[in-house]
Design a protein around this motif. Structure first.
Motif, PDB file in Angstrom:
ATOM      1  N   ILE A 233       0.826  -1.210   0.000  1.00  0.00           N
ATOM      2  CA  ILE A 233       0.000   0.000   0.000  1.00  0.00           C
ATOM      3  C   ILE A 233       0.858   1.258   0.000  1.00  0.00           C
ATOM      4  O   ILE A 233       0.618   2.194  -0.772  1.00  0.00           O
ATOM      5  N   LEU A 234       1.883   1.289   0.848  1.00  0.00           N
ATOM      6  CA  LEU A 234       2.713   2.496   0.943  1.00  0.00           C
ATOM      7  C   LEU A 234       3.616   2.663  -0.279  1.00  0.00           C
ATOM      8  O   LEU A 234       3.959   3.788  -0.641  1.00  0.00           O
ATOM      9  N   THR A 235       3.982   1.578  -0.939  1.00  0.00           N
ATOM     10  CA  THR A 235       4.753   1.691  -2.182  1.00  0.00           C
ATOM     11  C   THR A 235       3.889   2.319  -3.269  1.00  0.00           C
ATOM     12  O   THR A 235       4.350   3.192  -4.022  1.00  0.00           O
ATOM     13  N   ILE A 236       2.634   1.882  -3.355  1.00  0.00           N
ATOM     14  CA  ILE A 236       1.702   2.481  -4.316  1.00  0.00           C
ATOM     15  C   ILE A 236       1.487   3.957  -3.986  1.00  0.00           C
ATOM     16  O   ILE A 236       1.515   4.819  -4.880  1.00  0.00           O
ATOM     17  N   PHE A 237       1.272   4.253  -2.709  1.00  0.00           N
ATOM     18  CA  PHE A 237       1.061   5.643  -2.298  1.00  0.00           C
ATOM     19  C   PHE A 237       2.272   6.501  -2.639  1.00  0.00           C
ATOM     20  O   PHE A 237       2.131   7.633  -3.120  1.00  0.00           O
ATOM     21  N   ALA A 238       3.479   5.981  -2.379  1.00  0.00           N
ATOM     22  CA  ALA A 238       4.700   6.748  -2.649  1.00  0.00           C
ATOM     23  C   ALA A 238       4.811   7.083  -4.131  1.00  0.00           C
ATOM     24  O   ALA A 238       5.212   8.201  -4.496  1.00  0.00           O
ATOM     25  N   PHE A 239       4.466   6.125  -4.981  1.00  0.00           N
ATOM     26  CA  PHE A 239       4.512   6.373  -6.423  1.00  0.00           C
ATOM     27  C   PHE A 239       3.535   7.478  -6.819  1.00  0.00           C
ATOM     28  O   PHE A 239       3.906   8.426  -7.534  1.00  0.00           O
ATOM     29  N   VAL A 240       2.289   7.370  -6.357  1.00  0.00           N
ATOM     30  CA  VAL A 240       1.272   8.370  -6.705  1.00  0.00           C
ATOM     31  C   VAL A 240       1.635   9.736  -6.129  1.00  0.00           C
ATOM     32  O   VAL A 240       1.492  10.769  -6.802  1.00  0.00           O
ATOM     33  N   TYR A 241       2.111   9.756  -4.896  1.00  0.00           N
ATOM     34  CA  TYR A 241       2.473  11.007  -4.224  1.00  0.00           C
ATOM     35  C   TYR A 241       3.570  11.736  -4.986  1.00  0.00           C
ATOM     36  O   TYR A 241       3.473  12.943  -5.243  1.00  0.00           O
TER      37      TYR A 241
END
Length: 266
Positions: A211-219
């Motif tokens: 989840i946080l890897t996906i969030f980091a990419f989008v962020y």
């Protein structure tokens, strides 16, 4: 003159070979020492020794050097902690780590392009949060929250330090705080996927890491879009990655969050 050039080339080749050998030795050695000793401390010590240049500066440059090398430190220490979490027997996960870490040191870490720095930060997020989640199951949840903040801060800074926007302190702190908040919210239902039926013994992937890897990419994508378009920025510029990220996270949370759920690949 020709003899001088030949000597210089020979020294450069020898130096490169030594550099490659030492990095392979470090990448494989930290995993072997950690597994054989049953303790993470020797492996962490080797990682810190390999980063001796961080400490070999005047005191006023220490924290600047530390921040610049946080992503590399997170990856190295995460490799050690993941090897430690597998126990004192060599597992498939340890072999994967012994292959990955030299590749990181020799081929991934030296890259400096925009795409490469993003990939480096995402790898640090995935490995760092994986190690933090697995290790924190036996300690206070505050440890996971603090480590998540540091990882989020380091990953965001690693990308933004390469951008044209030099005033990124607030952005990196916000990213770290969001990481910490998500880690706190997910702490009560920590899900870890394992892959035993495929023969990948010891391989554990926490849901939070995905989840946080996906969030980091989008962020980071959104941040770069804001910098690129500036006053002309509109939500339509980032709607694709944002929707994709939200849908993917939604699928993971709603369909793969049974507390007894474990991925078993046949």
């Amino acid at each position: 003159m020709a003899d001088y050039v030949l000597v210089r080339k020979s020294r450069n080749i020898a130096s490169s070979m030594v550099h490659v050998f030492l990095n392979i030795l470090l990448g494989v050695g930290v995993v072997i020492i950690t597994v054989l000793s049953g303790s993470p401390w020797l492996g962490i010590l080797l990682v810190l020794i390999s980063k001796w240049r961080i400490f070999a500066v005047r005191s006023r440059y220490f924290f600047l050097n530390l921040k610049a090398n946080l992503v590399d430190l997170i990856v190295g220490i995460s490799v050690v902690l993941l090897a430690y979490s597998g126990g004192s027997s060599f597992l498939t996960s340890d072999i994967i780590l012994m292959i990955f870490y030299p590749i990181w040191l020799l081929f991934i870490k030296p890259l400096s392009s925009e795409a490469a720095t993003l990939a480096q930060s995402l790898i640090a997020v995935f490995l760092g949060i994986s190690a933090a989640t697995i290790i924190s199951t036996s300690v206070n949840s505050v440890v996971l929250i603090i480590l998540s903040f540091v990882i989020g801060y380091a990953a965001s800074r690693h990308v933004l330090v390469q951008s044209d926007d030099k005033d990124f302190t607030l952005t990196t702190l916000v990213c770290g705080l969001v990481f910490a908040e998500i880690a706190w919210l997910s702490n009560s239902w920590s899900i870890i996927y394992t892959y035993e039926n495929l023969g990948l013994s010891g391989v554990m992937i926490p849901q939070l890491a995905i989840i946080l890897t996906i969030f980091a990419f989008v962020y980071n994508y959104a941040r770069q879009a804001v910098i690129k378009y500036q006053d002309d920025f509109r939500f339509v510029h980032i709607i694709g990655p944002v929707i994709f990220g939200l849908v993917l996270i939604g699928v993971i949370v709603f369909f793969f969050s049974d507390p007894r759920f474990t991925i078993l690949i046949k």
